[in-house]
Design a protein around this motif. Structure first.
Motif, PDB file in Angstrom:
ATOM      1  N   GLU A 293      58.026 -40.172 -15.768  1.00  0.00           N
ATOM      2  CA  GLU A 293      57.932 -40.908 -14.517  1.00  0.00           C
ATOM      3  C   GLU A 293      58.744 -42.202 -14.582  1.00  0.00           C
ATOM      4  OE1 GLU A 293      53.628 -39.323 -12.946  1.00  0.00           O
ATOM      5  OE2 GLU A 293      53.682 -41.289 -13.938  1.00  0.00           O
ATOM      6  N   ILE A 294      59.083 -42.720 -13.419  1.00  0.00           N
ATOM      7  CA  ILE A 294      59.764 -44.007 -13.297  1.00  0.00           C
ATOM      8  C   ILE A 294      58.794 -44.975 -12.635  1.00  0.00           C
ATOM      9  CG2 ILE A 294      61.763 -45.248 -12.400  1.00  0.00           C
ATOM     10  CD1 ILE A 294      63.236 -42.568 -12.222  1.00  0.00           C
ATOM     11  N   VAL A 295      58.562 -46.116 -13.274  1.00  0.00           N
ATOM     12  CA  VAL A 295      57.623 -47.104 -12.736  1.00  0.00           C
ATOM     13  C   VAL A 295      58.318 -48.458 -12.676  1.00  0.00           C
ATOM     14  CG1 VAL A 295      55.613 -45.852 -13.618  1.00  0.00           C
ATOM     15  CG2 VAL A 295      56.684 -47.621 -15.029  1.00  0.00           C
ATOM     16  N   ASP A 296      57.701 -49.372 -11.910  1.00  0.00           N
ATOM     17  CA  ASP A 296      58.279 -50.709 -11.809  1.00  0.00           C
ATOM     18  C   ASP A 296      57.724 -51.607 -12.916  1.00  0.00           C
ATOM     19  OD1 ASP A 296      55.744 -51.620 -10.999  1.00  0.00           O
ATOM     20  OD2 ASP A 296      56.554 -52.797  -9.340  1.00  0.00           O
ATOM     21  N   ARG A 297      58.035 -52.886 -12.875  1.00  0.00           N
ATOM     22  CA  ARG A 297      57.657 -53.816 -13.931  1.00  0.00           C
ATOM     23  C   ARG A 297      56.134 -53.971 -14.041  1.00  0.00           C
ATOM     24  NH1 ARG A 297      60.746 -57.758 -13.968  1.00  0.00           N
ATOM     25  NH2 ARG A 297      59.430 -59.299 -14.990  1.00  0.00           N
ATOM     26  N   ASN A 298      55.429 -53.632 -12.962  1.00  0.00           N
ATOM     27  CA  ASN A 298      53.967 -53.735 -12.951  1.00  0.00           C
ATOM     28  C   ASN A 298      53.301 -52.363 -13.010  1.00  0.00           C
ATOM     29  OD1 ASN A 298      53.903 -56.684 -12.585  1.00  0.00           O
ATOM     30  ND2 ASN A 298      54.763 -56.243 -10.567  1.00  0.00           N
ATOM     31  N   GLU A 299      54.067 -51.355 -13.452  1.00  0.00           N
ATOM     32  CA  GLU A 299      53.596 -49.984 -13.596  1.00  0.00           C
ATOM     33  C   GLU A 299      53.246 -49.333 -12.265  1.00  0.00           C
ATOM     34  OE1 GLU A 299      50.524 -49.695 -16.538  1.00  0.00           O
ATOM     35  OE2 GLU A 299      51.791 -50.456 -18.155  1.00  0.00           O
ATOM     36  N   ARG A 300      53.791 -49.842 -11.191  1.00  0.00           N
ATOM     37  CA  ARG A 300      53.624 -49.172  -9.906  1.00  0.00           C
ATOM     38  C   ARG A 300      54.571 -47.966  -9.859  1.00  0.00           C
ATOM     39  NH1 ARG A 300      54.269 -54.678  -8.149  1.00  0.00           N
ATOM     40  NH2 ARG A 300      52.251 -55.665  -7.710  1.00  0.00           N
TER      41      ARG A 300
ATOM     42  N   ALA B 226      57.215 -31.014 -24.691  1.00  0.00           N
ATOM     43  CA  ALA B 226      57.140 -32.467 -24.888  1.00  0.00           C
ATOM     44  C   ALA B 226      57.398 -33.161 -23.561  1.00  0.00           C
ATOM     45  CB  ALA B 226      58.159 -32.921 -25.930  1.00  0.00           C
ATOM     46  N   GLN B 227      56.426 -33.926 -23.106  1.00  0.00           N
ATOM     47  CA  GLN B 227      56.562 -34.621 -21.834  1.00  0.00           C
ATOM     48  C   GLN B 227      57.734 -35.590 -21.864  1.00  0.00           C
ATOM     49  OE1 GLN B 227      52.942 -36.335 -20.358  1.00  0.00           O
ATOM     50  NE2 GLN B 227      53.988 -37.841 -19.077  1.00  0.00           N
ATOM     51  N   GLY B 228      58.392 -35.729 -20.704  1.00  0.00           N
ATOM     52  CA  GLY B 228      59.507 -36.662 -20.594  1.00  0.00           C
ATOM     53  C   GLY B 228      59.047 -38.103 -20.724  1.00  0.00           C
ATOM     54  N   GLU B 229      59.998 -38.982 -20.970  1.00  0.00           N
ATOM     55  CA  GLU B 229      59.686 -40.400 -21.168  1.00  0.00           C
ATOM     56  C   GLU B 229      59.285 -41.067 -19.851  1.00  0.00           C
ATOM     57  OE1 GLU B 229      62.828 -42.551 -23.068  1.00  0.00           O
ATOM     58  OE2 GLU B 229      63.457 -40.802 -24.234  1.00  0.00           O
ATOM     59  N   THR B 230      58.438 -42.069 -19.954  1.00  0.00           N
ATOM     60  CA  THR B 230      58.167 -42.945 -18.819  1.00  0.00           C
ATOM     61  C   THR B 230      59.138 -44.111 -18.884  1.00  0.00           C
ATOM     62  OG1 THR B 230      55.821 -42.358 -18.693  1.00  0.00           O
ATOM     63  CG2 THR B 230      56.478 -44.473 -17.735  1.00  0.00           C
ATOM     64  N   ILE B 231      59.883 -44.317 -17.814  1.00  0.00           N
ATOM     65  CA  ILE B 231      60.906 -45.356 -17.757  1.00  0.00           C
ATOM     66  C   ILE B 231      60.404 -46.500 -16.883  1.00  0.00           C
ATOM     67  CG2 ILE B 231      63.298 -45.894 -17.212  1.00  0.00           C
ATOM     68  CD1 ILE B 231      63.021 -43.768 -19.382  1.00  0.00           C
ATOM     69  N   ALA B 232      60.285 -47.685 -17.460  1.00  0.00           N
ATOM     70  CA  ALA B 232      59.833 -48.863 -16.713  1.00  0.00           C
ATOM     71  C   ALA B 232      61.043 -49.711 -16.325  1.00  0.00           C
ATOM     72  CB  ALA B 232      58.856 -49.686 -17.555  1.00  0.00           C
ATOM     73  N   LEU B 233      61.119 -50.068 -15.055  1.00  0.00           N
ATOM     74  CA  LEU B 233      62.224 -50.865 -14.534  1.00  0.00           C
ATOM     75  C   LEU B 233      61.821 -52.330 -14.406  1.00  0.00           C
ATOM     76  CD1 LEU B 233      63.503 -48.546 -11.642  1.00  0.00           C
ATOM     77  CD2 LEU B 233      64.050 -48.451 -14.093  1.00  0.00           C
ATOM     78  N   THR B 234      62.806 -53.196 -14.337  1.00  0.00           N
ATOM     79  CA  THR B 234      62.548 -54.617 -14.067  1.00  0.00           C
ATOM     80  C   THR B 234      62.226 -54.848 -12.598  1.00  0.00           C
ATOM     81  OG1 THR B 234      64.896 -54.996 -13.662  1.00  0.00           O
ATOM     82  CG2 THR B 234      64.107 -55.339 -15.922  1.00  0.00           C
ATOM     83  N   ILE B 235      62.469 -53.841 -11.768  1.00  0.00           N
ATOM     84  CA  ILE B 235      62.252 -53.957 -10.324  1.00  0.00           C
ATOM     85  C   ILE B 235      60.792 -54.265 -10.023  1.00  0.00           C
ATOM     86  CG2 ILE B 235      62.255 -52.643  -8.156  1.00  0.00           C
ATOM     87  CD1 ILE B 235      65.049 -53.342  -9.054  1.00  0.00           C
ATOM     88  N   ASP B 236      60.579 -55.151  -9.057  1.00  0.00           N
ATOM     89  CA  ASP B 236      59.250 -55.381  -8.498  1.00  0.00           C
ATOM     90  C   ASP B 236      59.191 -54.563  -7.213  1.00  0.00           C
ATOM     91  OD1 ASP B 236      57.089 -56.368  -6.960  1.00  0.00           O
ATOM     92  OD2 ASP B 236      57.158 -58.292  -8.013  1.00  0.00           O
ATOM     93  N   ALA B 237      58.504 -53.419  -7.282  1.00  0.00           N
ATOM     94  CA  ALA B 237      58.548 -52.465  -6.172  1.00  0.00           C
ATOM     95  C   ALA B 237      57.991 -53.058  -4.886  1.00  0.00           C
ATOM     96  CB  ALA B 237      57.795 -51.191  -6.547  1.00  0.00           C
ATOM     97  N   ASP B 238      56.956 -53.878  -4.982  1.00  0.00           N
ATOM     98  CA  ASP B 238      56.390 -54.482  -3.771  1.00  0.00           C
ATOM     99  C   ASP B 238      57.356 -55.499  -3.155  1.00  0.00           C
ATOM    100  OD1 ASP B 238      54.175 -52.925  -3.986  1.00  0.00           O
ATOM    101  OD2 ASP B 238      52.808 -54.530  -4.614  1.00  0.00           O
ATOM    102  N   LEU B 239      58.009 -56.291  -4.010  1.00  0.00           N
ATOM    103  CA  LEU B 239      59.007 -57.240  -3.511  1.00  0.00           C
ATOM    104  C   LEU B 239      60.193 -56.483  -2.913  1.00  0.00           C
ATOM    105  CD1 LEU B 239      59.728 -60.267  -3.290  1.00  0.00           C
ATOM    106  CD2 LEU B 239      60.888 -60.051  -5.501  1.00  0.00           C
ATOM    107  N   GLN B 240      60.552 -55.360  -3.538  1.00  0.00           N
ATOM    108  CA  GLN B 240      61.625 -54.515  -3.020  1.00  0.00           C
ATOM    109  C   GLN B 240      61.282 -54.038  -1.608  1.00  0.00           C
ATOM    110  OE1 GLN B 240      64.458 -53.263  -4.837  1.00  0.00           O
ATOM    111  NE2 GLN B 240      65.088 -51.533  -3.578  1.00  0.00           N
ATOM    112  N   LYS B 241      60.073 -53.508  -1.441  1.00  0.00           N
ATOM    113  CA  LYS B 241      59.693 -52.992  -0.129  1.00  0.00           C
ATOM    114  C   LYS B 241      59.586 -54.121   0.901  1.00  0.00           C
ATOM    115  CE  LYS B 241      56.632 -49.725   2.150  1.00  0.00           C
ATOM    116  NZ  LYS B 241      56.644 -50.456   3.420  1.00  0.00           N
TER     117      LYS B 241
END
Length: 676
Positions: free
Chosen positions: A175-182, A340-355
């Motif tokens: 999965e891809i998540v933001d800096r706050n795991e959203r 083997a499950q794929g990696e979880t990728i955390a971004l520096t993006i703040d998804a709420d600020l983005q929206k």
């Protein structure tokens, strides 16, 4: 007679003299060294080399012992082994052996070697150990070491006559998540829609609801294995439209099954970052041959989903079963690999600020970026309008794709990867260059009269125009920043000079690749990187002419004003190192403070009063640029006290009555949302 006797006596003397000499020493002939046969280890190395190349014909003809040849023949050793390699999708065979001790003494008839076998297959990498025996024997006129072989060297437990079955297990996509795991791209729940032919008649109605053709459903129902009472899967859909699901399930003969399905909770606002997965294309299938992909698989098609496919996909697992001919068809497990499950990728993006930023731009087209000035982390990166990635997961229809492609607002075009004329938002950078060069005195006021200015008559029809000609003289740096006075910055550029301005802009990263994970179009000073005239020098000083900037780079260029001279490399992944210096010593602390004061005054006293909020002290500047026949408005700003992020925003094609204050109002909403 006398002559005859003389000859005889002469011969006798020679004979006597010869007999008196010592007999010469007899030299024994050199011993003939018999040809040595190859050592078993050398023969093993040759055999393994062919094995790693899957050259089964050469292995059979030159290296197999007589018993193995008789027992298995080419049908098993060559044909069946090739067939199994195809069935298991075997790639990258790596066979090695454990080397014997240096003083090892070989048996004259037999030599055993531990071998390690590894290969990539449709169920992932499989590894197993075996003992390979070499026998010393004579084949025809050759006497050498030959390999004793059996089918268990293909996969463990395999014997002649057995049948191999393969079951694959797909990994759970990372999965891809933001800096706050959203969640940005996650595994949600969808539905596989199928039918039982005996109870199903409404092909056209179901086709319409699923967005497929009736012929598509007929082809599914006419497969050779289908029986009237069998469940036949037709299509997968998301669970985002309850009304659609209800209508589908009301059709007699339809069956629903919950399945894992990719979801993009932030939809269009993050679409150009996340991208989407979709049905694999023929080109992708060809490029990834041997990697376990099939024609019905889903794969990353755009954005990070495509870029990070290998990390997100994980590793396929499965089981190789052997149906034993000698045990009455009993099945045993030869090899089993867990997916083997794929990696979880955390971004520096703040998804709420983005929206919040995306929504603040309303229905307008444009782009925006926000960076943390203390770390270089990218918090917001927007291309608007975006598209809904959820539409693409199971494959978008041709008509829908054409609708998106032909939309005049270009939702599929990634604006944050492009560059645009920045207008007066480049003024603080021009000021920083002049201050550091010593050509600009911030306290010195210039007398500027009128709406337009040209340095001398050789400029012909070219003149610099400013927005506000009612500002009282003298015009110093603070007033120039407050009222974005193009004439002031053009005059300062004349003092800096063409080479000086080019050098200064180069130090700020113009003309070079932006060091970022995603590919961005570099900012440019001009088409060829030089300023060919004084008119071009003037235009460039206030962000027009041929100057173009990328929106993320523009936000980063304001960092030195808050860090006293340092600009960091923008990062996108949370596990990247923070504060990677891209440029440094760009401006002194005193000069940075001078510009910061001007940017705060620009909001308090300038013409972007929509950003002059009572509870949030915003500092920044605005700009306008005419590009490709449309007026683009800019605003770059930060919280003057809590400098958590720098926001750069551009809105395309401002209409009559709209100006840079329109963009400032949208940016102000972002700062307000961030405070909540």
């Amino acid at each position: 007679m006398e002559k005859k006797m003389t000859g005889i006596i002469f011969l006798l003397l020679i004979f006597l003299l010869t007999g008196c000499q010592e007999e010469p020493e007899q030299v024994a002939p050199e011993e003939q060294v018999l040809e040595q046969y190859e050592t078993p280890e050398h023969r093993l190395e040759e055999f393994i080399s062919l094995w790693n190349a899957s050259d089964f014909s050469a292995m059979f003809e030159g290296y197999l012992d007589e018993r193995s040849k008789d027992a298995y023949g080419t049908e098993t050793f060559i044909d069946w082994q090739n067939q199994l390699h195809d069935q298991l999708e075997v790639k990258n065979v790596e066979v090695s052996y454990t080397a014997p001790e240096e003083d090892a003494v070989w048996d004259s008839e037999l030599a055993d070697f531990p071998v390690q076998i590894q290969m990539d297959t449709v169920i992932g990498t499989i590894e197993f150990d075996k003992t390979l025996t070499l026998l010393h024997e004579t084949q025809g006129e050759s006497e050498d070491w030959f390999v004793a072989w059996d089918p268990s060297f293909i996969v463990p437990e395999l014997q002649k006559g057995d049948t191999v079955h393969v079951t694959t297990t797909d990994p759970l996509r990372g999965e891809i998540v933001d800096r706050n795991e959203r969640p940005i791209a996650v595994n949600g729940t969808g539905y596989e829609i199928g039918v039982v032919p005996a109870n199903f008649t409404k092909t056209e109605e179901l086709a319409l609801l699923l967005g497929v053709s009736p012929e598509f459903i007929d082809d599914k129902l006419n497969q050779s294995w289908v029986r009237p009472g069998h469940y036949v899967p037709i299509e997968r859909i998301t669970g985002n439209d309850p009304e659609q699901l209800e209508r589908i399930f009301a059709i007699p003969g339809t069956v629903q099954k919950e399945v894992t399905m990719r979801e993009y909770p932030y939809g269009a606002s993050l679409s150009h970052i996340s991208g989407f997965i979709g049905p694999i294309t023929a080109e992708q299938l060809e490029n990834r041959e041997g990697q376990g992909y099939g024609p019905d698989d889903l794969i990353g098609r755009e954005g990070l989903e495509e870029m990070l496919e290998d990390q997100l996909r994980g590793k396929q697992g499965g089981r190789i079963e052997i149906e034993k001919a000698r045990q009455g068809g009993e099945r045993i497990t030869s090899v089993e690999n867990e997916a083997a499950q794929g990696e979880t990728i955390a971004l520096t993006i703040d998804a709420d600020l983005q929206k919040s930023t995306y929504d603040a731009m309303r229905y307008d087209a444009g782009t925006a970026a926000a960076v943390d000035p203390e770390t270089g982390e990218t918090l917001v990166l927007i291309s608007k309008p975006g598209y809904d990635p959820n539409e693409f997961v199971m494959g978008v229809s041709g008509s829908r794709f054409r609708e998106l492609a032909n939309n005049p607002m270009e939702p599929m075009f990634n604006r944050f990867a492009a560059n645009y004329e920045p207008g007066s938002t480049i003024n603080p950078i021009t000021a920083a260059i002049g201050l550091e060069a010593g050509t600009l005195d911030p306290a010195e006021g210039l007398t500027i009269n009128g709406k337009t200015w040209q340095r001398h008559s050789s400029w012909a029809g070219y003149r610099v125009t400013r927005q506000h000609d009612d500002v009282p003289n003298p015009i110093d740096l603070n007033k120039a920043l407050v009222y974005t006075d193009n004439i002031y910055f053009a005059q300062q550029a004349m003092e800096i000079g063409r080479e000086g301005l080019v050098e200064g802009l180069t130090q700020f990263g113009f003309g070079e690749e932006i060091p970022f994970t995603l590919e961005l179009t570099p900012s440019q000073i001009s088409g060829n990187g030089v300023l060919g005239s004084e008119g071009q020098l003037a235009d460039t000083s206030f962000g027009q002419g041929q100057m173009k900037t990328n929106i993320l780079h523009l936000a980063s260029m304001y960092e030195p004003l808050l860090t006293d001279g340092v600009m960091y490399k923008p990062t996108l992944f949370l596990d990247e190192e923070d504060q990677q210096v891209w440029k440094e010593n760009l401006i002194s602390a005193d000069n940075a403070e001078t510009i910061r004061n001007g940017l705060r005054d620009a909001i308090v006293h300038g013409h972007t009063q929509s950003a002059n909020l009572n509870n949030i002290p915003i500092a920044g500047t605005s700009g306008m640029a005419l590009e490709r026949g449309q007026n683009n408005g800019y605003f770059v700003a930060y919280h003057a006290e809590n400098q958590n992020f720098i926001l750069a925003m551009m809105i395309e094609d401002l209409q009559d009555g709209q100006n840079s204050d329109y963009v400032a109002a949208a940016a102000a909403k972002v700062f307000q949302a961030a405070e909540q």
